[in-house]
Design an enzyme around this catalytic site. Structure first.
Site, PDB file in Angstrom:
ATOM      1  N   ASP A   1      47.535  18.034 -12.472  1.00 31.36           N
ATOM      2  CA  ASP A   1      48.423  16.900 -12.161  1.00 31.36           C
ATOM      3  C   ASP A   1      47.876  15.585 -12.720  1.00 31.36           C
ATOM      4  OD1 ASP A   1      50.422  18.314 -10.861  1.00 31.36           O
ATOM      5  OD2 ASP A   1      49.453  18.167  -8.902  1.00 31.36           O
ATOM      6  N   GLY A  46      58.774   9.420 -14.011  1.00 33.27           N
ATOM      7  CA  GLY A  46      58.006  10.536 -13.474  1.00 33.27           C
ATOM      8  C   GLY A  46      58.225  11.873 -14.165  1.00 33.27           C
ATOM      9  N   LYS A  98      49.380  24.409  -2.362  1.00 37.81           N
ATOM     10  CA  LYS A  98      48.363  23.892  -3.291  1.00 37.81           C
ATOM     11  C   LYS A  98      46.957  23.839  -2.689  1.00 37.81           C
ATOM     12  CE  LYS A  98      51.119  21.047  -6.414  1.00 37.81           C
ATOM     13  NZ  LYS A  98      51.128  19.740  -7.084  1.00 37.81           N
ATOM     14  N   GLY A 100      49.378  10.218  -0.374  1.00 30.87           N
ATOM     15  CA  GLY A 100      49.653  11.635  -0.132  1.00 30.87           C
ATOM     16  C   GLY A 100      48.967  12.515  -1.175  1.00 30.87           C
ATOM     17  N   ASN A 103      46.960  23.543  -8.733  1.00 28.55           N
ATOM     18  CA  ASN A 103      48.341  23.853  -9.147  1.00 28.55           C
ATOM     19  C   ASN A 103      48.371  24.899 -10.252  1.00 28.55           C
ATOM     20  OD1 ASN A 103      47.494  22.349 -11.318  1.00 28.55           O
ATOM     21  ND2 ASN A 103      49.396  21.193 -11.502  1.00 28.55           N
TER      22      ASN A 103
HETATM   23  P1  ATR Z   1      53.130  13.837  -1.687  1.00 31.50           P
HETATM   24  O1  ATR Z   1      52.219  14.983  -1.365  1.00 31.50           O
HETATM   25  O2  ATR Z   1      54.318  14.209  -2.523  1.00 31.50           O
HETATM   26  O3  ATR Z   1      52.408  12.668  -2.245  1.00 31.50           O
HETATM   27  P2  ATR Z   1      53.255  13.040   1.115  1.00 31.50           P
HETATM   28  O4  ATR Z   1      51.890  13.616   1.323  1.00 31.50           O
HETATM   29  O5  ATR Z   1      54.323  13.376   2.075  1.00 31.50           O
HETATM   30  O6  ATR Z   1      53.836  13.414  -0.298  1.00 31.50           O
HETATM   31  O7  ATR Z   1      53.096  11.459   0.996  1.00 31.50           O
HETATM   32  C1  ATR Z   1      54.181  10.632   0.968  1.00 31.50           C
HETATM   33  C2  ATR Z   1      53.742   9.193   0.692  1.00 31.50           C
HETATM   34  O8  ATR Z   1      54.912   8.366   0.771  1.00 31.50           O
HETATM   35  C3  ATR Z   1      52.752   8.644   1.721  1.00 31.50           C
HETATM   36  O9  ATR Z   1      51.879   7.735   1.094  1.00 31.50           O
HETATM   37  C4  ATR Z   1      53.690   7.930   2.700  1.00 31.50           C
HETATM   38  O10 ATR Z   1      53.099   6.892   3.469  1.00 31.50           O
HETATM   39  P3  ATR Z   1      52.452   7.227   4.922  1.00 31.50           P
HETATM   40  O11 ATR Z   1      51.107   7.809   4.650  1.00 31.50           O
HETATM   41  O12 ATR Z   1      52.404   5.899   5.592  1.00 31.50           O
HETATM   42  O13 ATR Z   1      53.414   8.190   5.592  1.00 31.50           O
HETATM   43  C5  ATR Z   1      54.682   7.339   1.733  1.00 31.50           C
HETATM   44  N1  ATR Z   1      55.922   6.941   2.410  1.00 31.50           N
HETATM   45  C6  ATR Z   1      56.855   7.754   2.933  1.00 31.50           C
HETATM   46  N2  ATR Z   1      57.857   7.042   3.481  1.00 31.50           N
HETATM   47  C7  ATR Z   1      57.535   5.721   3.304  1.00 31.50           C
HETATM   48  C8  ATR Z   1      58.173   4.471   3.632  1.00 31.50           C
HETATM   49  N3  ATR Z   1      59.336   4.424   4.275  1.00 31.50           N
HETATM   50  N4  ATR Z   1      57.545   3.335   3.270  1.00 31.50           N
HETATM   51  C9  ATR Z   1      56.360   3.361   2.620  1.00 31.50           C
HETATM   52  N5  ATR Z   1      55.706   4.503   2.278  1.00 31.50           N
HETATM   53  C10 ATR Z   1      56.294   5.665   2.612  1.00 31.50           C
END
Ligand code: ATR
Length: 280
Positions: free
Chosen positions: A107, A245, A70, A135, A91
């Site tokens: 999105d 979602g 993306k 993220g 996207n």
């Molecule tokens: P996407 O692009 O799908 O949004 P990503 O960039 O991998 O996915 O982001 C994942 C999100 O889930 C992030 O906000 C991540 O928090 P961190 O920035 O602290 O990694 C969050 N996340 C993943 N595992 C987590 C957990 N166990 N508890 C809280 N937040 C979590």
């Protein structure tokens, strides 16, 4: 069935097997009787520039772009719309009559369209909202909420530095809060959004007690496998309006279909069933 006149689109990803977009667009093509095709295109990251350049040569109408392409897709397009530029990811690529490729990001549109469709009473300007996660999905949602006129967006992420970076990048009404303060961040809000992967099948539930949230606050989880996450189950039990979602996934596809095939398609129960039924 395809013919010599079939208009072709697809989705580029690596891997691309998990994508529900072929079912989605395939359902609409059949419903509207369009001579079109929508194909999954597994493209390795190092082949992305060649693949994108090849779209015009192959007379594609365009493609959707999914992980991990993306961000790179933005840099390969000939033009980028302002929303995609702010999000920093595309996207949707549309091949113009001149062969030039226009990038956009639907999105945020999908996020808001599904919210408005499910909870018509929600109004953006009323109260603050809280977004959990920082993220890629969060970025698109933050831009959509800011553009919709939300007065304050409380952004909470486990890793606070990532949220702070996002707030700096996007500006506007975003305020970051520490993970430890997430319960307090729910006071007075009109909407709570989970953009993290927590609650997805195989992951732990999102650790977010809802007791401090007003019961009329909409709880929206962008996870769609399962459709009812533990967060949505807890919210429903407390009487919150809930939004799952899957609808975001369905609505974000509408502008793509419209751009390639000329019809703004409907999102209805038949489409939800078609996409849920085919869990390849
Ligand atoms: P996407 O692009 O799908 O949004 P990503 O960039 O991998 O996915 O982001 C994942 C999100 O889930 C992030 O906000 C991540 O928090 P961190 O920035 O602290 O990694 C969050 N996340 C993943 N595992 C987590 C957990 N166990 N508890 C809280 N937040 C979590």
């Amino acid at each position: 069935m395809t013919t010599g006149a079939t208009r072709t689109a697809g989705v580029i990803g690596w891997p691309v097997r998990h994508s529900r977009s072929p079912q989605l667009h395939g359902h609409w093509l059949a419903r509207y009787g369009i001579d079109g095709a929508y194909v999954p295109l597994a493209v390795r990251p190092e082949m992305l520039p060649t693949a994108v350049r090849g779209l015009a040569a192959l007379d594609f109408a365009g493609v959707n772009v999914t992980v991990p392409h993306k961000e790179a897709a933005l840099t390969l397009a000939d033009s980028v719309d302002p929303t995609a530029a702010r999000i920093g990811a595309a996207n949707l690529l549309v091949v113009g009559d001149n062969g030039l490729i226009a990038a956009s990001n639907t999105d945020g549109f999908g996020f808001l369209a599904h919210l408005r469709d499910t909870v018509a009473a929600w109004t953006p300007a009323d109260r603050p909202v809280t977004v959990i996660g920082a993220g890629g999905s969060s970025r698109a949602i933050l831009v959509a909420l800011a553009d919709a006129g939300v007065p304050e967006i409380r952004l909470v992420n486990r890793t606070v530095s990532r949220a702070e970076q996002l707030a700096r990048d996007l500006g506007g009404p975003i305020r970051t809060l520490d993970w430890a303060d997430r319960a307090g961040a729910l006071q007075d809000v009109s909407l709570i959004v989970n953009t993290t992967t927590q609650g997805m099948a195989g992951q732990e539930p999102l650790d977010l007690p809802l007791e401090t949230a007003p019961v009329d606050a909409v709880v929206y989880d962008i996870v769609y496998v399962p459709l009812e996450t533990p967060l949505l189950g807890a919210a429903r039990a407390r009487g919150h309006p809930v939004v799952d979602g899957l609808g975001m996934l369905l609505h974000q596809a509408r502008p793509s279909f419209a751009a390639w095939f000329g019809i703004d398609p409907v999102v209805d129960e038949a489409l939800r069933i078609a996409v849920l039924a085919d869990r390849g």
